[in-house]
Write an enzyme that holds these catalytic residues in place. Structure first.
Site, PDB file in Angstrom:
ATOM      1  N   TYR B 293      80.140  23.173 -22.179  1.00  0.00           N
ATOM      2  CA  TYR B 293      79.138  22.240 -22.698  1.00  0.00           C
ATOM      3  C   TYR B 293      78.845  21.159 -21.664  1.00  0.00           C
ATOM      4  CZ  TYR B 293      76.537  19.752 -26.319  1.00  0.00           C
ATOM      5  OH  TYR B 293      75.553  19.154 -27.063  1.00  0.00           O
ATOM      6  N   TYR B 343      68.083  21.428 -23.595  1.00  0.00           N
ATOM      7  CA  TYR B 343      69.143  20.888 -24.444  1.00  0.00           C
ATOM      8  C   TYR B 343      68.840  21.278 -25.873  1.00  0.00           C
ATOM      9  CZ  TYR B 343      71.929  17.229 -26.815  1.00  0.00           C
ATOM     10  OH  TYR B 343      72.790  16.531 -27.623  1.00  0.00           O
TER      11      TYR B 343
END
Lengths: 138, 389
Positions: B293, B343
């Site tokens: 991440y 994102y």
């Protein structure tokens, strides 16, 4: 100059008392009356002994910087930038997230000794902030 | 003891919308498009979807999506909390449902107008008192209103403790930007990044600069989970789920875990590592590629340590050796990641994990067997290991 109205903390039963203490000029730390453990941020039950009974102590306001960041962007109304945000390790052993004032951004350093002062905004809102401890200027 | 979830389910379909800064359509429209696309990818009729899982932050409720795509009877609907920490958690819900027979075809989705609508950096506010709002009360009056400000406190401590430099963060940004050059879906496709550009980019929240931050994006991404057995009958090569876990540790806060002993490591990610390795029967040596991440560059370096690819403080050394690049030890976010592709709160990193197992990444490293994917950093999180059937 930035406008004077910073965003106010939402207050409920678990934190309103703390901000009331701040308005009275005190940096409070919640204390479990079952096992005397200090805790911050406040919460309704002690994670050590599960007591829901608590009172608070008043911090000396002295501590050192565990970490910090200098905020440049985005810029919100009510704050002056660059804005120095600090994580203070208080003498009492709990940590507290706050703002450093009376210090140039390039002077902030890890483990720097700091002391609390109460800042009063033009709208009367009061909150604990910190400045370099007397005699600690490099 | 073998976990009841190990190898029981697989990613059978991935679906994306286009990524942009202004979609011009509703978030529900994006959700419906990506869910339909995941079904198309697998060759599954959307009417066969019987489970839908998303994020508490997602504005498109399960039944709204179900009606939009013409799903029939739903036996599972669920939303996972904690922003990008939810990504792998949605997959865990789906895998538990599939492995226990609760549902057969579960689609996990995240669709957001993350740039043109509600932006993550817009700050927190509100009038309804909840325990979550009281949590934010400790930061709002001090002007800590954005993810960058919350993460910077930990990043600064970590970098100070281990001598991680701005150039090290830059290496992560550049590596992922490089992957984006092969991926036409990427926001930064056709826009390479040099160290000079990186270092000259605007300081946002020291030590984090503009290019340490991910892309605010409008778009949606969906992942179809079904049993490994069923996945074999569908169109794509299954990406079998070796292990999938959620993890939150003592003293956990959402983004601001400043009061526990560890300020220069990620305890929840270490827990996720231990649990996902246990469940999969694998270890760091068995992992050839990753989608760690990457809402911020610093998080990637810290996770190399959390997942045992190196010892504490050695993440920067791996990065300096080029470990994250295509011929490195651990090619990471080969689509460009949240930093350079889009994102979509980590859901697009799970999609890339499936592509890496299928062998269809736009930057496919050779010899990938197992891929590690993680969820949000600094929040209750999770980890996932994918492998071939």
């Amino acid at each position: 100059m930035a406008p004077s109205f910073r965003m106010k903390p939402p207050m409920g039963e678990d934190n309103g008392w703390w901000w009331q203490a701040a308005a009275e000029g005190k940096l409070a730390i919640q204390r479990c009356t079952g096992c005397n453990t200090l805790r911050h941020p406040p919460r309704p039950m002690c994670g050590e002994c599960h007591s829901m009974e608590w009172d608070s102590v008043v911090s000396s306001g002295r501590g050192t910087l565990s970490s910090f960041t200098v905020l440049h962007h985005p810029q919100f109304p009510g704050f002056d930038y660059p804005l120095i945000i600090i994580l203070v390790e208080l003498e009492e052993g709990t940590r507290f997230t706050s703002q450093l004032v009376n210090c140039a951004p390039e002077q902030v350093a890890f483990d720097m000794p700091v002391e609390m002062l109460i800042q009063e905004d033009p709208d009367g809102f009061r909150l604990p902030v910190f400045q370099p401890a007397e005699g600690s200027h490099q | 003891m073998t976990s009841p979830l190990h190898n029981k389910a697989a990613i059978a379909g991935i679906g994306l919308t286009g990524f942009s800064k202004k979609s011009g359509v509703s978030e529900l429209a994006l959700a419906a498009q990506c869910v339909k696309a995941a079904c198309d990818d697998a060759g599954l009729d959307p009417g066969k979807i019987d489970g839908l899982v998303s994020y508490t932050l997602d504005s498109s409720d399960e039944i709204e999506v179900a009606r939009a795509v013409g799903a029939g009877d739903l036996k599972l609907f669920s939303k996972i909390n904690y922003g990008g920490g939810a990504a792998v958690g949605t997959i865990l819900q789906a895998v538990m449902a599939v492995a226990t027979g609760v549902a057969e075809n579960v689609v996990c989705y995240r669709a957001m107008n993350g740039r043109s609508g509600q932006r993550m950096g817009q700050g927190v506010s509100g009038n309804i008192i909840s325990s979550d709002l009281i949590h934010w009360s400790w930061y709002m009056p001090y002007g800590m209103l954005t993810p960058g400000s919350w993460i910077a406190m930990i990043a600064n401590k970590y970098m100070h403790r281990y001598g991680v430099t701005a150039e090290d963060l830059g290496r992560v940004a550049i590596s992922q930007r490089h992957y984006a050059q092969s991926n036409p879906r990427s926001f930064f496709h056709g826009k390479p990044l040099t160290m000079e550009d990186y270092l000259a980019s605007k300081m946002i929240a020291e030590p984090l600069r503009l290019y340490d931050f991910c892309q605010e994006t409008d778009g949606g991404c969906a992942i179809l989970i079904t049993s490994t057995e069923h996945a074999r009958d569908l169109k794509q090569k299954p990406a079998v789920i070796r292990g999938v876990v959620q993890a939150s540790t003592r003293g956990q806060e959402q983004m601001t875990s400043y009061y526990r002993d560890e300020l220069d490591s990620l305890p929840e990610m270490e827990l996720a590592a231990r649990l996902v390795y246990e469940q999969s029967g694998l270890g760091p040596d068995d992992i050839q590629a990753a989608c760690l991440y990457d809402a911020f560059t610093s998080e990637v370096i810290m996770q190399l340590e959390s997942f045992g690819f190196c010892g504490p403080g050695e993440g920067k050394d791996l990065v300096r050796e080029g470990a994250l690049d295509i011929n490195g030890r651990l090619p990471n976010n080969t689509h460009g990641g949240l930093l350079s592709e889009a994102y979509i709160h980590g859901m697009n990193n799970i999609a890339e994990g499936a592509r890496l197992v299928r062998g269809t990444s736009t930057s496919q490293p050779s010899n990938v067997e197992h891929v590690l994917v993680s969820s949000g950093v600094g929040v209750p999180t999770g980890a996932l290991i994918l492998g071939p059937d």
